[in-house]
Scaffold this active site. Structure first.
Site, PDB file in Angstrom:
ATOM      1  N   ASP A  31      35.971  31.266  54.557  1.00 62.44           N
ATOM      2  CA  ASP A  31      36.631  32.416  53.750  1.00 62.44           C
ATOM      3  C   ASP A  31      37.766  32.784  54.505  1.00 62.44           C
ATOM      4  OD1 ASP A  31      35.048  34.790  52.154  1.00 62.44           O
ATOM      5  OD2 ASP A  31      36.948  35.247  53.090  1.00 62.44           O
ATOM      6  N   ILE A  32      39.054  33.022  53.517  1.00 65.19           N
ATOM      7  CA  ILE A  32      40.234  33.388  54.221  1.00 65.19           C
ATOM      8  C   ILE A  32      40.112  34.763  54.938  1.00 65.19           C
ATOM      9  CG2 ILE A  32      41.063  34.797  52.245  1.00 65.19           C
ATOM     10  CD1 ILE A  32      43.788  33.031  52.606  1.00 65.19           C
ATOM     11  N   ASN A  90      27.557  38.030  45.380  1.00 73.19           N
ATOM     12  CA  ASN A  90      27.846  39.158  44.841  1.00 73.19           C
ATOM     13  C   ASN A  90      28.085  39.016  43.145  1.00 73.19           C
ATOM     14  OD1 ASN A  90      27.975  40.630  47.389  1.00 73.19           O
ATOM     15  ND2 ASN A  90      30.006  39.939  47.774  1.00 73.19           N
ATOM     16  N   GLY A  96      30.628  44.169  44.642  1.00 75.38           N
ATOM     17  CA  GLY A  96      31.852  43.761  45.407  1.00 75.38           C
ATOM     18  C   GLY A  96      32.427  42.535  45.104  1.00 75.38           C
ATOM     19  N   HIS A 103      30.038  32.051  43.955  1.00 80.19           N
ATOM     20  CA  HIS A 103      30.130  31.454  45.290  1.00 80.19           C
ATOM     21  C   HIS A 103      29.161  32.200  45.945  1.00 80.19           C
ATOM     22  CE1 HIS A 103      32.720  34.822  44.708  1.00 80.19           C
ATOM     23  NE2 HIS A 103      32.344  35.080  46.077  1.00 80.19           N
ATOM     24  N   HIS A 105      28.374  33.389  49.980  1.00 80.75           N
ATOM     25  CA  HIS A 105      28.600  33.469  51.233  1.00 80.75           C
ATOM     26  C   HIS A 105      27.865  33.017  52.297  1.00 80.75           C
ATOM     27  CE1 HIS A 105      32.016  36.623  50.116  1.00 80.75           C
ATOM     28  NE2 HIS A 105      31.260  36.495  49.177  1.00 80.75           N
TER      29      HIS A 105
END
Ligand code: AMP
Length: 117
Positions: A31-32, A90, A96, A103, A105
């Site tokens: 994740d960026i 999400n 959020g 995806h 997380h």
């Protein structure tokens, strides 16, 4: 034709990102904007906008996301129960969601609060 999602651009290498894991159905990258020392996103190669919009034909892809999570956790050294990891998906505004491409997380590397915020 709809604009590609940022994750489609990563999958097609239009946006460079080291790919940590890849198989026929899914791929994973960091994740960026990490929310934990380890924060990986696991995404299906097929564009499914969000989990609640998956179809019965997506069953193998949904399973592949979770199987990949276990493999990546092992690869990153957090699978052992003495460490551990959390998976988050999400769906929609209240959860959020910001990228309309399903995806998972994978968060690890610190103690994570429960209930989540
Ligand atoms: P969500 O809020 O569940 O939709 O999560 C979207 C995630 O995508 C956020 O954690 C973002 O930090 C992450 N993200 C957005 N753009 C990129 C990118 N180019 N590379 C990696 N992660 C990204």
């Amino acid at each position: 034709m709809n604009e590609k999602t940022v994750f489609q651009k990563i999958l097609s290498r239009e946006i460079p990102a080291p790919i940590l894991y890849e198989d026929d159905l899914v791929a994973a990258f960091h994740d960026i904007n990490p929310q934990a020392p380890t924060h990986v996103l696991i995404v299906p190669k097929k564009l499914i906008p969000r989990v609640g919009e998956a179809e019965p034909e997506d069953q193998a892809t949904l399973g592949a996301l979770l199987l990949a999570a276990g493999k990546i956790a092992d690869q990153l050294g957090v699978k052992d129960r003495s460490k551990g990891f959390r998976l988050v998906i999400n769906h929609g505004r209240d959860a959020g969601e910001t990228v309309p491409h399903l995806h998972v997380h994978l968060l690890a590397g610190r103690s994570l609060d429960w209930p989540p915020g």
